[in-house]
Design an enzyme around this catalytic site. Structure first.
Site, PDB file in Angstrom:
ATOM      1  N   ASP A 286       0.805  -1.144   0.027  1.00 58.41           N
ATOM      2  CA  ASP A 286      -0.075  -0.081  -0.076  1.00 58.41           C
ATOM      3  C   ASP A 286       1.016   1.226   0.051  1.00 58.41           C
ATOM      4  O   ASP A 286       2.206   1.096   0.357  1.00 58.41           O
ATOM      5  CB  ASP A 286      -1.068   0.077   1.065  1.00 58.41           C
ATOM      6  CG  ASP A 286      -2.380   0.875   1.037  1.00 58.41           C
ATOM      7  OD1 ASP A 286      -3.150   0.699   1.556  1.00 58.41           O
ATOM      8  OD2 ASP A 286      -2.252   1.716  -0.020  1.00 58.41           O
TER       9      ASP A 286
HETATM   10  C1  GLC Z   1      -4.443   4.377  -0.462  1.00 54.84           C
HETATM   11  C2  GLC Z   1      -5.205   3.108   0.183  1.00 54.84           C
HETATM   12  C3  GLC Z   1      -5.164   2.204  -1.065  1.00 54.84           C
HETATM   13  C4  GLC Z   1      -4.999   2.780  -2.224  1.00 54.84           C
HETATM   14  C5  GLC Z   1      -3.863   3.306  -2.506  1.00 54.84           C
HETATM   15  C6  GLC Z   1      -3.728   3.958  -3.685  1.00 54.84           C
HETATM   16  O1  GLC Z   1      -3.767   4.698   0.741  1.00 54.84           O
HETATM   17  O2  GLC Z   1      -5.030   2.648   1.473  1.00 54.84           O
HETATM   18  O3  GLC Z   1      -6.562   1.268  -0.777  1.00 54.84           O
HETATM   19  O4  GLC Z   1      -5.480   1.732  -3.271  1.00 54.84           O
HETATM   20  O5  GLC Z   1      -3.536   4.206  -1.455  1.00 54.84           O
HETATM   21  O6  GLC Z   1      -4.443   4.930  -4.036  1.00 54.84           O
END
Ligand code: GLC
Length: 747
Positions: A286
């Site tokens: 993430d």
């Molecule tokens: C965010 C979220 C994740 C998302 C990623 C990209 O922090 O936790 O669900 O897909 O970053 O945007």
């Protein structure tokens, strides 16, 4: 007879040939991957594991870096996220084609509930219990996004959530592993379509692996502490369903589980996902989660973070730069073998080949197709249908609903009546060149619905937040002039979503005070509650004659709400999550253990497991939702009352529509294992069917009980069905059980 055998022989031959073709394709892809890998330098390999944000929008803490183009030219970047539109992705891909090996970039995006056409937030769609509708919604989102240069969506979010203080409850499918698994499967299938490589297919990404929804206190990014047994029984099943559906990728989660951050969690990513489940795709971290292991106190620095994450099976580094800055040194220091990096690189290259990007890096950058797919009227038509299916009828005293189209005057009041973007909820996509207010407001929806003889009056009444009541008088005035009042209240769309945990989940501001004033006029009031999570609204629940939970319904919100208000669609949705009567009840969910001192009613709190100052029941239970018609349940039949492990019990039940409206009913089957080596929940959803019945029609529906439905993880984490007595319950909700029976599993 001979002919029959000949036909089956040819069918067998055909299947074998089909298998050989697919196998040959996979072989040729793995050969191509190996041939590219052999050409790559270590720096280029590490580049494939590096993902940057494109700065069109940011969904995490941004690192300013204006050298991305140069890094791409050097083959130091494998993927971008938040790059939207064929023009933008074509420009970046052109830069990638200037690199030595011309390895195409992957473009990822949070296409969570629609792209240009916004669908209801996932929790709302889950309330439809309509797996075909949910799959179709994902399919349309994929069709639109893939036409805009996107290869990969960071969805479905499949985190089980039982704490509505957690803002991201809006993004998943609620509290139940069975429903959550079915929906996870449908969403992956919807996003990925027939096969990866089709021009309208998006790679799915099951997230957040794992147990992110169990953050202590519902506080986003907080620790998770649970037994492996609970992890396997409740939080992993939707992820396994995603693997079964062929999910191309996974994303790990920000949280630690029992002190080990998911990003550096070998047990999760290698032992379970890539080992036991045989997952052949790749895992993306993430946003920044690799570097955040330093904050977790699990590693000392980025060097150790990179070591921990790559060793644990995190293949791609989203935005932390730990891999880019440390993997080469880790190899040089003999802390990791190149083979570990090669495995991650091969997983990523394999997907790029499967998508067809090596054959044509610009395959998803067709501006004409983008225009066509982003303006297909069929998409908004379906969005309207899915939205109507997601609306939950919570209350309908004296059948106030559906409204008659002959009403003379309707007062439409509240801070969300004319709101536009609010209806999109969190995680909508800002598409370049598309008006973010491309939406049918609730006001417009009603205007589209009512005839010339019906006068619509409007007053905002109050804001969503704040304590100003100076708008009340106008609202009361138009209420007095009306035949019926519709009041649209709730939270702001950005009050739920990522980093939106709230300790107070009451309806904010003075909105319920406004309701009180409107009820005092004596006019019938229909309340629409707009939210991304279960809210607490006891005054409304106890005093308003009719309540629709409209969540956030997306582009066609206004039309869908009007369709339900006037009965053009008979509401059929059921809550996918328990609604607490007080935040003090949380966590509250239906599939709880009985405990040694179970409370059975609200009149006795003596020496039992209850709050002396609260009801033992949620305000609205899992699986609850009303209809404009009535359904009668009868004639529950079991094919046998004793079954051996390898046998099945056939269950049948008759459902009749005894009302005057055609409607759909979600018939829910719950089981209770009366005695187990591990205490078993008082009930667990084990099957459901959503059926349509015309007024007066009845149908007999069938379920199958097999060993799988009786199994659970025992103390040794073995998936077992233990002999003993089971209770079978058929209900219209987890609390409103219509019919029961018992059976026994014998040795
Ligand atoms: C965010 C979220 C994740 C998302 C990623 C990209 O922090 O936790 O669900 O897909 O970053 O945007």
């Amino acid at each position: 007879m001979l002919k029959k055998y000949r036909v089956s022989f040819y069918l067998l031959l055909l299947c074998a040939n089909q298998f050989l073709v697919v196998d040959a394709q996979q072989k040729s892809i793995s050969q191509k991957v190996d041939s590219v890998l052999r050409l790559m330098t270590l720096e280029e390999k590490i580049g494939q594991l590096n993902q940057y944000n494109d700065d069109w929008t940011a969904t995490g803490p941004v690192t300013l870096d204006n050298s991305k183009a140069e890094q791409i030219k050097k083959g130091q970047v494998g993927s971008l996220l938040n790059c939207i539109g064929t023009e933008r992705s074509r420009n970046w891909q052109n830069i990638a084609m200037q690199s030595r090996l011309k390895i195409p970039l992957l473009f990822g995006q949070d296409v969570i509930h629609g792209f240009k056409t916004t669908f209801p937030i996932p929790l709302a769609e889950a309330a439809s219990w309509d797996l075909d509708a949910i799959q179709l919604s994902a399919r349309i989102a994929a069709t639109e996004a893939s036409a805009s240069g996107i290869h990969w969506t960071f969805a479905p979010m499949v985190d089980i959530a039982r704490d509505p203080r957690w803002g991201r409850v809006m993004e998943g499918a609620g509290e139940d592993p069975y429903l959550g698994s079915k929906i996870a499967y449908a969403r992956v299938k919807g996003f990925q379509g027939n096969k990866l490589g089709d021009v309208n297919a998006l790679m799915a990404c099951a997230k957040h692996f794992a147990a992110y929804g169990a953050a202590i206190g519902g506080r986003d990014y907080n620790s998770v502490d649970m037994s492996d047994r609970l992890l396997w029984e409740v939080y992993l099943p939707p992820f396994k369903a995603a693997v079964d559906a062929g999910a191309a990728t996974f994303m790990n989660s920000f949280n630690d589980i029992n002190g080990v951050p998911a990003t550096g969690n070998k047990y999760l990513q290698r032992d379970i996902l890539k080992g036991k489940w045989g997952f052949k795709g790749f895992v993306v971290s993430d946003w920044g989660s690799i570097g955040e292991m330093i904050n977790h106190g699990n590693v000392k620095n980025e060097y150790e973070a990179a070591l921990s994450a790559i060793t644990a099976g995190s293949d791609m580094d989203m935005e932390s730069r730990c891999y880019k800055n440390n993997l080469a040194q880790l190899v040089k220091d003999k802390k990791i073998l190149v083979a570990v990096i090669d495995d991650a690189v091969k997983r990523i290259l394999k997907k790029k080949f499967e998508l067809g990007l090596f054959d044509d890096p610009f395959k998803f950058c067709n501006a004409a197709r983008e225009q066509k797919e982003l303006n297909d009227p069929e998409h908004t038509k379906i969005a309207r249908e899915v939205a109507a299916k997601s609306i939950v009828l919570l209350k309908n005293q004296n059948n106030l609903l559906p409204l008659s189209e002959n009403l003379k005057t309707i007062a439409f009041i509240g801070p969300l009546v004319k709101a536009l973007k609010q209806n999109k909820g969190f995680w909508d996509v800002e598409v370049p060149g598309v008006d973010s207010n491309f939406i049918v407001s609730q006001w417009e929806g009603l205007q589209n619905k009512v005839g010339a003889n019906t006068k619509l009056l409007y007053a905002k009444g109050c804001e969503i937040e704040g304590d100003r009541k100076d708008g009340f008088a106008e609202a009361v005035e138009i209420a007095k002039q009306s035949d019926v009042v519709i009041l649209s209240i709730g939270e702001r769309r950005d009050m739920s979503g990522e980093a939106k945990s709230r300790s107070n989940i009451n309806i904010p501001g003075v909105q319920e005070d406004l309701l009180k004033e409107l009820l005092a006029t004596g006019k019938p009031v229909v309340v629409l509650i707009n939210a991304g999570r279960p809210l607490v609204f006891n005054y409304t629940a106890d005093n308003a004659p009719a309540i629709l939970y409209t969540w956030w319904l997306g582009s066609e919100a206004g039309n869908a709400i009007a369709d339900v208000l006037f009965g053009d669609y008979n509401p059929s949705a059921k809550l996918p999550i328990s609604f607490p009567g007080s935040v003090g009840q949380i966590p509250i969910y239906y599939s709880h253990f009985n405990t040694g001192r179970p409370a059975t009613n609200d009149s006795n709190h003596n020496y039992n497991s209850s709050y002396t100052d609260l009801s033992i029941f949620p305000k609205y239970e899992f699986g609850y939702g009303l209809s404009y018609t009535n359904f009668q349940y009868s004639n529950l039949q079991l094919s046998k009352k004793k079954m051996k492990a390898g046998e099945q019990i056939k269950v049948s039940v008759t459902i009749a529509n005894s009302g005057k409206y055609d409607g759909e009913e979600v018939v829910q089957l719950y089981l209770r294992d009366k005695v187990g080596s591990i205490s078993r929940p008082v009930k667990e959803l084990k099957d459901f069917k959503k059926i349509k019945l015309l007024a007066g029609e009845s149908k007999t529906i069938k379920f199958i009980i097999d060993k799988e439905k009786l199994s659970f993880y025992n103390q040794q984490l073995q998936w077992v069905a233990e002999p003993g007595d089971f209770e079978l319950m058929i209900g219209t909700s987890s609390r409103d059980i219509k019919l029961k029976d018992n059976f026994e599993l014998i040795q």
